[in-house]
Write a protein that holds these residues in place. Structure first.
Motif, PDB file in Angstrom:
ATOM      1  N   LEU A 169      12.913  29.829 -33.383  1.00 46.78           N
ATOM      2  CA  LEU A 169      11.457  29.656 -33.455  1.00 46.78           C
ATOM      3  C   LEU A 169      11.108  28.234 -33.896  1.00 46.78           C
ATOM      4  CD1 LEU A 169      10.537  33.094 -35.085  1.00 46.78           C
ATOM      5  CD2 LEU A 169       9.878  32.353 -32.793  1.00 46.78           C
ATOM      6  N   ARG A 170      11.877  27.714 -34.863  1.00 41.29           N
ATOM      7  CA  ARG A 170      11.618  26.330 -35.336  1.00 41.29           C
ATOM      8  C   ARG A 170      11.896  25.311 -34.225  1.00 41.29           C
ATOM      9  NH1 ARG A 170      14.154  28.111 -40.092  1.00 41.29           N
ATOM     10  NH2 ARG A 170      16.103  27.115 -39.468  1.00 41.29           N
ATOM     11  N   ALA A 171      13.001  25.504 -33.509  1.00 38.65           N
ATOM     12  CA  ALA A 171      13.350  24.578 -32.424  1.00 38.65           C
ATOM     13  C   ALA A 171      12.289  24.626 -31.322  1.00 38.65           C
ATOM     14  CB  ALA A 171      14.720  24.928 -31.846  1.00 38.65           C
ATOM     15  N   ALA A 172      11.813  25.836 -31.015  1.00 34.49           N
ATOM     16  CA  ALA A 172      10.783  25.993 -29.981  1.00 34.49           C
ATOM     17  C   ALA A 172       9.499  25.275 -30.391  1.00 34.49           C
ATOM     18  CB  ALA A 172      10.516  27.480 -29.745  1.00 34.49           C
ATOM     19  N   GLN A 173       9.166  25.399 -31.678  1.00 31.89           N
ATOM     20  CA  GLN A 173       7.970  24.729 -32.202  1.00 31.89           C
ATOM     21  C   GLN A 173       8.122  23.208 -32.077  1.00 31.89           C
ATOM     22  OE1 GLN A 173       5.330  26.615 -33.993  1.00 31.89           O
ATOM     23  NE2 GLN A 173       4.241  24.747 -33.520  1.00 31.89           N
ATOM     24  N   ARG A 174       9.328  22.727 -32.411  1.00 32.80           N
ATOM     25  CA  ARG A 174       9.596  21.286 -32.430  1.00 32.80           C
ATOM     26  C   ARG A 174       9.456  20.664 -31.036  1.00 32.80           C
ATOM     27  NH1 ARG A 174      14.278  21.680 -34.622  1.00 32.80           N
ATOM     28  NH2 ARG A 174      15.594  21.125 -32.853  1.00 32.80           N
ATOM     29  N   ILE A 175       9.902  21.394 -30.005  1.00 29.88           N
ATOM     30  CA  ILE A 175       9.857  20.805 -28.658  1.00 29.88           C
ATOM     31  C   ILE A 175       8.618  21.243 -27.861  1.00 29.88           C
ATOM     32  CG2 ILE A 175      12.364  20.529 -28.532  1.00 29.88           C
ATOM     33  CD1 ILE A 175      12.451  22.984 -26.680  1.00 29.88           C
ATOM     34  N   GLY A 176       7.691  21.936 -28.548  1.00 27.24           N
ATOM     35  CA  GLY A 176       6.437  22.333 -27.895  1.00 27.24           C
ATOM     36  C   GLY A 176       6.582  23.448 -26.884  1.00 27.24           C
ATOM     37  N   ALA A 177       7.608  24.298 -27.067  1.00 24.55           N
ATOM     38  CA  ALA A 177       7.888  25.336 -26.075  1.00 24.55           C
ATOM     39  C   ALA A 177       6.890  26.491 -26.091  1.00 24.55           C
ATOM     40  CB  ALA A 177       9.304  25.885 -26.275  1.00 24.55           C
ATOM     41  N   PHE A 178       6.134  26.642 -27.194  1.00 26.76           N
ATOM     42  CA  PHE A 178       5.162  27.735 -27.243  1.00 26.76           C
ATOM     43  C   PHE A 178       3.928  27.432 -26.393  1.00 26.76           C
ATOM     44  CE2 PHE A 178       7.219  28.581 -31.492  1.00 26.76           C
ATOM     45  CZ  PHE A 178       7.907  29.696 -31.054  1.00 26.76           C
ATOM     46  N   LYS A 179       3.628  26.145 -26.238  1.00 28.53           N
ATOM     47  CA  LYS A 179       2.459  25.770 -25.439  1.00 28.53           C
ATOM     48  C   LYS A 179       2.823  25.653 -23.972  1.00 28.53           C
ATOM     49  CE  LYS A 179       0.312  23.318 -29.282  1.00 28.53           C
ATOM     50  NZ  LYS A 179       0.057  22.017 -29.898  1.00 28.53           N
ATOM     51  N   ASN A 180       3.881  24.899 -23.702  1.00 26.99           N
ATOM     52  CA  ASN A 180       4.289  24.675 -22.308  1.00 26.99           C
ATOM     53  C   ASN A 180       5.798  24.463 -22.281  1.00 26.99           C
ATOM     54  OD1 ASN A 180       4.204  24.198 -19.588  1.00 26.99           O
ATOM     55  ND2 ASN A 180       3.610  22.052 -19.782  1.00 26.99           N
ATOM     56  N   PRO A 181       6.563  25.539 -22.057  1.00 27.63           N
ATOM     57  CA  PRO A 181       8.025  25.390 -22.126  1.00 27.63           C
ATOM     58  C   PRO A 181       8.554  24.266 -21.232  1.00 27.63           C
ATOM     59  CG  PRO A 181       7.408  27.702 -21.905  1.00 27.63           C
ATOM     60  CD  PRO A 181       6.152  26.906 -21.717  1.00 27.63           C
ATOM     61  N   PRO A 182       9.226  23.252 -21.820  1.00 26.18           N
ATOM     62  CA  PRO A 182       9.758  22.133 -21.029  1.00 26.18           C
ATOM     63  C   PRO A 182      11.045  22.553 -20.319  1.00 26.18           C
ATOM     64  CG  PRO A 182      10.312  21.833 -23.341  1.00 26.18           C
ATOM     65  CD  PRO A 182       9.558  23.120 -23.249  1.00 26.18           C
ATOM     66  N   ARG A 183      10.910  23.160 -19.128  1.00 26.43           N
ATOM     67  CA  ARG A 183      12.039  23.816 -18.468  1.00 26.43           C
ATOM     68  C   ARG A 183      13.234  22.888 -18.234  1.00 26.43           C
ATOM     69  NH1 ARG A 183      10.888  28.888 -17.190  1.00 26.43           N
ATOM     70  NH2 ARG A 183       8.722  29.482 -16.849  1.00 26.43           N
ATOM     71  N   GLU A 184      12.978  21.604 -18.022  1.00 23.79           N
ATOM     72  CA  GLU A 184      14.094  20.677 -17.773  1.00 23.79           C
ATOM     73  C   GLU A 184      15.002  20.573 -19.005  1.00 23.79           C
ATOM     74  OE1 GLU A 184      10.921  20.009 -17.235  1.00 23.79           O
ATOM     75  OE2 GLU A 184      10.809  19.847 -15.046  1.00 23.79           O
ATOM     76  N   LYS A 185      14.400  20.653 -20.201  1.00 29.83           N
ATOM     77  CA  LYS A 185      15.165  20.497 -21.440  1.00 29.83           C
ATOM     78  C   LYS A 185      15.737  21.819 -21.948  1.00 29.83           C
ATOM     79  CE  LYS A 185      12.292  16.882 -23.604  1.00 29.83           C
ATOM     80  NZ  LYS A 185      11.412  16.656 -24.770  1.00 29.83           N
ATOM     81  N   LEU A 186      15.115  22.912 -21.552  1.00 30.16           N
ATOM     82  CA  LEU A 186      15.385  24.190 -22.208  1.00 30.16           C
ATOM     83  C   LEU A 186      16.811  24.732 -22.124  1.00 30.16           C
ATOM     84  CD1 LEU A 186      12.168  26.331 -21.702  1.00 30.16           C
ATOM     85  CD2 LEU A 186      13.159  25.578 -23.846  1.00 30.16           C
TER      86      LEU A 186
END
Length: 261
Positions: A31-48
């Motif tokens: 959850l912290r990592a997702a928050q850090r990379i902005g995945a809750f708003k718009n998952p950055p699929r290239e990085k995920l």
């Protein structure tokens, strides 16, 4: 003599608690990592994919299970498939594959798990409009965008000893998007080289019973063998289904020959 049973019970409880703490810590870290990379708003699929793989590796590890690639799993684009033995398959294939998971749309509404699934770029399938044809079309569109997807074509779990009859409707997505079908097979193996009887989640076993069995199991290795990719070009859906069935059966037999004693 009379004290040995409670002692064993206490040891089991401690072991289970330790694993549950590890699982909870992993989820909190996710959850912290997702928050850090902005995945809750718009998952950055290239990085995920690398984040998903790290999360899944930690999740499997929290249950004390080691994942071993019998051959390196190449990180290529395609429609990925795997045999289905346990709920543990999800973090296992997530550890080795660059693909995104499929999920029913309603899972996205679940607390914590739904948030994590969304942040992990899960492909949420809308089933309201009907059938597997519409699901295949949604997957094909995702594949055309350059993102890989993974699903379990047996559509149910097994005891891990064989491949059940696979359902090929979703393979239409590979034909429509013109991407390879990339299969892998999994075997859960005990320290003595026998096929695990504790990891499979099938039959009348409840999730609670299965979770307890997995928590109490020690020294299980999840062996993964990637199979040669299948080019869908020029093949009908039924031809592709039959070929994949044979491919996965032969692949599982090869994996068992290589890792079982």
């Amino acid at each position: 003599m009379s004290h040995s049973k409670p002692g064993l019970s206490l040891k089991k409880q401690f072991s289970r608690s330790k694993q549950i703490v590890g699982m909870t810590t992993t989820m909190a870290g996710g959850l912290r990592a997702a928050q850090r990379i902005g995945a809750f708003k718009n998952p950055p699929r290239e990085k995920l994919p690398r984040y998903i793989q790290a999360f899944c590796r930690k999740m499997v590890g929290s249950f004390g299970i080691k994942v071993v690639e019998v051959e390196p799993v190449q990180q290529y684009h395609g429609l990925w498939v795997s045999n289905h033995v346990s709920w543990m398959d999800i973090p296992v294939v997530g550890t080795v594959s660059p693909a995104f998971f499929l999920s029913k749309a309603e899972i996205g509404e679940w607390p914590i798990f739904g948030k994590l699934a969304y942040a992990a770029g899960t492909v949420f399938i809308q089933r309201g409009s009907g059938d597997a044809g519409s699901v295949a079309a949604q997957i094909a569109e995702f594949l055309r965008q350059g993102f890989s997807v993974i699903f379990f074509p047996e559509a149910t779990t097994t005891d891990g000893s064989k491949i059940k009859r696979i359902h090929g409707k979703l393979l239409q997505a590979a034909i429509d998007a013109d991407v390879p079908v990339r299969a892998m097979v999994i075997a859960y193996v005990n320290k003595d080289g026998s096929l695990s009887q504790e990891l499979p989640y099938y039959g009348k076993l409840t999730m609670k019973q299965s979770l307890k069995k997995v928590l109490d199991t020690k020294n299980v290795t999840a062996y993964v063998l990637p199979l040669e990719a299948i080019d869908p070009q020029g093949r009908s859906k039924s031809e592709l289904t039959d070929l994949l069935q044979q491919h996965m059966q032969e692949g599982l037999a090869e994996l068992h020959a290589r890792v079982l004693s």
